[in-house]
Scaffold this motif. Structure first.
Motif, PDB file in Angstrom:
ATOM      1  N   ALA A   5       0.852  -1.186   0.000  1.00  0.00           N
ATOM      2  CA  ALA A   5       0.000   0.000   0.000  1.00  0.00           C
ATOM      3  C   ALA A   5       0.888   1.238   0.000  1.00  0.00           C
ATOM      4  O   ALA A   5       1.662   1.462   0.941  1.00  0.00           O
ATOM      5  CB  ALA A   5      -0.911  -0.012   1.222  1.00  0.00           C
ATOM      6  N   VAL A   6       0.789   2.022  -1.058  1.00  0.00           N
ATOM      7  CA  VAL A   6       1.580   3.248  -1.193  1.00  0.00           C
ATOM      8  C   VAL A   6       0.748   4.309  -1.903  1.00  0.00           C
ATOM      9  O   VAL A   6      -0.034   3.998  -2.794  1.00  0.00           O
ATOM     10  CB  VAL A   6       2.895   3.025  -1.990  1.00  0.00           C
ATOM     11  CG1 VAL A   6       3.856   2.119  -1.236  1.00  0.00           C
ATOM     12  CG2 VAL A   6       2.614   2.468  -3.372  1.00  0.00           C
ATOM     13  N   ASN A   7       0.901   5.538  -1.492  1.00  0.00           N
ATOM     14  CA  ASN A   7       0.334   6.685  -2.211  1.00  0.00           C
ATOM     15  C   ASN A   7      -1.166   6.517  -2.494  1.00  0.00           C
ATOM     16  O   ASN A   7      -1.664   6.901  -3.543  1.00  0.00           O
ATOM     17  CB  ASN A   7       1.093   6.901  -3.536  1.00  0.00           C
ATOM     18  CG  ASN A   7       0.853   8.284  -4.131  1.00  0.00           C
ATOM     19  OD1 ASN A   7       0.741   9.273  -3.408  1.00  0.00           O
ATOM     20  ND2 ASN A   7       0.781   8.369  -5.457  1.00  0.00           N
ATOM     21  N   GLY A   8      -1.885   5.919  -1.560  1.00  0.00           N
ATOM     22  CA  GLY A   8      -3.323   5.796  -1.698  1.00  0.00           C
ATOM     23  C   GLY A   8      -3.790   4.689  -2.612  1.00  0.00           C
ATOM     24  O   GLY A   8      -4.958   4.662  -3.014  1.00  0.00           O
ATOM     25  N   THR A   9      -2.911   3.754  -2.960  1.00  0.00           N
ATOM     26  CA  THR A   9      -3.287   2.625  -3.805  1.00  0.00           C
ATOM     27  C   THR A   9      -2.562   1.379  -3.320  1.00  0.00           C
ATOM     28  O   THR A   9      -1.778   1.423  -2.372  1.00  0.00           O
ATOM     29  CB  THR A   9      -2.955   2.899  -5.282  1.00  0.00           C
ATOM     30  OG1 THR A   9      -3.578   1.908  -6.110  1.00  0.00           O
ATOM     31  CG2 THR A   9      -1.450   2.913  -5.540  1.00  0.00           C
ATOM     32  N   GLU A  76       4.502   9.500  -8.690  1.00  0.00           N
ATOM     33  CA  GLU A  76       4.451   9.513  -7.220  1.00  0.00           C
ATOM     34  C   GLU A  76       4.334   8.093  -6.672  1.00  0.00           C
ATOM     35  O   GLU A  76       4.920   7.772  -5.629  1.00  0.00           O
ATOM     36  CB  GLU A  76       3.268  10.373  -6.765  1.00  0.00           C
ATOM     37  CG  GLU A  76       3.459  11.855  -7.063  1.00  0.00           C
ATOM     38  CD  GLU A  76       2.156  12.633  -7.007  1.00  0.00           C
ATOM     39  OE1 GLU A  76       1.101  12.037  -6.669  1.00  0.00           O
ATOM     40  OE2 GLU A  76       2.185  13.840  -7.289  1.00  0.00           O
ATOM     41  N   ASP A  77       3.575   7.236  -7.363  1.00  0.00           N
ATOM     42  CA  ASP A  77       3.484   5.827  -6.953  1.00  0.00           C
ATOM     43  C   ASP A  77       4.863   5.177  -6.958  1.00  0.00           C
ATOM     44  O   ASP A  77       5.221   4.446  -6.015  1.00  0.00           O
ATOM     45  CB  ASP A  77       2.586   5.043  -7.916  1.00  0.00           C
ATOM     46  CG  ASP A  77       1.111   5.346  -7.769  1.00  0.00           C
ATOM     47  OD1 ASP A  77       0.715   6.024  -6.800  1.00  0.00           O
ATOM     48  OD2 ASP A  77       0.346   4.886  -8.646  1.00  0.00           O
ATOM     49  N   GLU A  83      10.571   4.153  -1.796  1.00  0.00           N
ATOM     50  CA  GLU A  83      10.758   4.544  -0.392  1.00  0.00           C
ATOM     51  C   GLU A  83      10.206   3.479   0.556  1.00  0.00           C
ATOM     52  O   GLU A  83      10.842   3.146   1.559  1.00  0.00           O
ATOM     53  CB  GLU A  83      10.092   5.889  -0.151  1.00  0.00           C
ATOM     54  CG  GLU A  83      10.791   7.036  -0.873  1.00  0.00           C
ATOM     55  CD  GLU A  83      10.107   8.368  -0.705  1.00  0.00           C
ATOM     56  OE1 GLU A  83      10.820   9.384  -0.569  1.00  0.00           O
ATOM     57  OE2 GLU A  83       8.851   8.415  -0.713  1.00  0.00           O
ATOM     58  N   ALA A  84       9.026   2.941   0.255  1.00  0.00           N
ATOM     59  CA  ALA A  84       8.398   1.969   1.155  1.00  0.00           C
ATOM     60  C   ALA A  84       9.211   0.682   1.249  1.00  0.00           C
ATOM     61  O   ALA A  84       9.261   0.053   2.320  1.00  0.00           O
ATOM     62  CB  ALA A  84       6.983   1.669   0.689  1.00  0.00           C
ATOM     63  N   LEU A  85       9.846   0.285   0.161  1.00  0.00           N
ATOM     64  CA  LEU A  85      10.682  -0.919   0.162  1.00  0.00           C
ATOM     65  C   LEU A  85      12.101  -0.624   0.638  1.00  0.00           C
ATOM     66  O   LEU A  85      12.937  -1.539   0.698  1.00  0.00           O
ATOM     67  CB  LEU A  85      10.715  -1.547  -1.231  1.00  0.00           C
ATOM     68  CG  LEU A  85       9.393  -2.126  -1.736  1.00  0.00           C
ATOM     69  CD1 LEU A  85       9.541  -2.645  -3.171  1.00  0.00           C
ATOM     70  CD2 LEU A  85       8.892  -3.238  -0.819  1.00  0.00           C
ATOM     71  N   ARG A 109      12.806  13.489  -8.655  1.00  0.00           N
ATOM     72  CA  ARG A 109      13.269  12.751  -7.472  1.00  0.00           C
ATOM     73  C   ARG A 109      14.654  12.142  -7.714  1.00  0.00           C
ATOM     74  O   ARG A 109      14.840  10.943  -7.573  1.00  0.00           O
ATOM     75  CB  ARG A 109      12.263  11.666  -7.085  1.00  0.00           C
ATOM     76  CG  ARG A 109      10.916  12.165  -6.619  1.00  0.00           C
ATOM     77  CD  ARG A 109      11.007  13.051  -5.367  1.00  0.00           C
ATOM     78  NE  ARG A 109      11.761  12.464  -4.288  1.00  0.00           N
ATOM     79  CZ  ARG A 109      11.215  11.714  -3.325  1.00  0.00           C
ATOM     80  NH1 ARG A 109       9.922  11.441  -3.345  1.00  0.00           N
ATOM     81  NH2 ARG A 109      11.961  11.251  -2.342  1.00  0.00           N
ATOM     82  N   PRO A 110      15.618  12.971  -8.063  1.00  0.00           N
ATOM     83  CA  PRO A 110      16.961  12.416  -8.294  1.00  0.00           C
ATOM     84  C   PRO A 110      17.563  11.782  -7.049  1.00  0.00           C
ATOM     85  O   PRO A 110      18.491  10.967  -7.159  1.00  0.00           O
ATOM     86  CB  PRO A 110      17.766  13.635  -8.758  1.00  0.00           C
ATOM     87  CG  PRO A 110      17.032  14.811  -8.183  1.00  0.00           C
ATOM     88  CD  PRO A 110      15.592  14.434  -8.241  1.00  0.00           C
TER      89      PRO A 110
END
Length: 263
Positions: A5-9, A76-77, A83-85, A109-110
């Motif tokens: 679950a990331v960024n609302g999806t 963004e996803d 980031e989440a992983l 997002r470099p």
């Protein structure tokens, strides 16, 4: 099948290879899913951690409404997934739609990237938007099945189309089964923004890989134009169309090997 679950999806993904060293993230084309990179995963997973994932609204990821499928949201996803992983800085490799995401990550997002690779992709607006509009309307009304020949022509080069290979047959069947909702994802491909000016500030290494037989974004759109915008490099692969990562995986792997060794 892992999900996150990331960024609302909720995104479906696969995570293979060693957890030490560099990570490759592969991002798929419109009309496909993460399995389009299976040959490249097999090539690299002995030495790299390899992540493949399905975009929201496609494959095994969660469905999404039309307003939530823009290239900005997909970017963004991807950032949220990295980031989440807790992947650190990755080599992000995308074909077509996935390349749109790769280039936007490189610009925005470099901090998350070691490099970006765009295969069969573009930094420009859709030059064939008027041509694609009636196809999109039919797809929204009837699904992809009536348009399977058109979609297959868009997504593959002449060499692949003439081959009548099991690979081509497999993806034709997949395209034919796509639901009407795939038109919402296609809408945002057709109506994406030009990001050439935004790419002028890119500092991460960028490689553009074009298919010589690309019916959708032929060189120089998918090669020189991206390299010029980003200060990166470009190569063109013979015998491949829009789905260059799938059509000529051995040659693409060789170009990626060189890119990774230099990035």
């Amino acid at each position: 099948m892992p999900e996150i679950a990331v960024n609302g999806t909720t995104l479906a993904y696969d995570d293979t290879g060693p957890r030490t060293g560099s990570t490759l993230v592969f991002s798929h084309s419109l009309f496909f899913n993460r399995t389009m990179f299976a040959p490249l995963v097999a090539h690299f997973a002995d030495r790299y951690r390899v992540i493949t994932y399905d975009h929201r609204g496609q494959g095994e990821s969660a469905p999404a409404a039309l307003p939530d499928l823009s290239m900005d949201v997909l970017t963004e996803d991807a950032a949220a997934l990295i980031e989440a992983l807790d992947l650190g800085r990755v080599h992000f490799i995308g074909n077509s739609m996935g390349g749109f995401v790769a280039l936007r990550l490189a610009a925005r997002r470099p901090d998350l990237l070691r490099s970006a690779v765009a295969l069969g992709s573009s930094a420009e607006e859709e030059h064939q938007a008027v041509h694609f509009a009636p196809l999109l309307a039919k797809m929204r009304a009837e699904g992809a099945a009536p348009l399977v020949d058109v979609v297959t022509y868009i997504m593959f080069g002449d060499t692949s189309l003439a081959s009548e290979s099991p690979m081509l047959a497999e993806w034709r069947a997949y395209f034919a089964a796509l639901p009407e909702s795939i038109a919402d994802s296609a809408h945002h491909v057709i109506h994406r923004d030009n990001i050439v000016a935004e790419l002028a500030s890119v500092e991460v290494p960028v490689l553009a890989i074009a298919g010589a037989e690309d019916h959708t974004y032929p060189p120089p759109i998918s090669s020189e134009n991206i390299a010029s915008a980003t200060g990166g490099r470009h190569v063109t692969v013979a015998g491949a169309g829009h789905s260059v990562a799938l059509e000529q995986p051995a040659e693409v792997a060789a170009h990626l090997e060189k890119h990774l060794s230099e990035s």
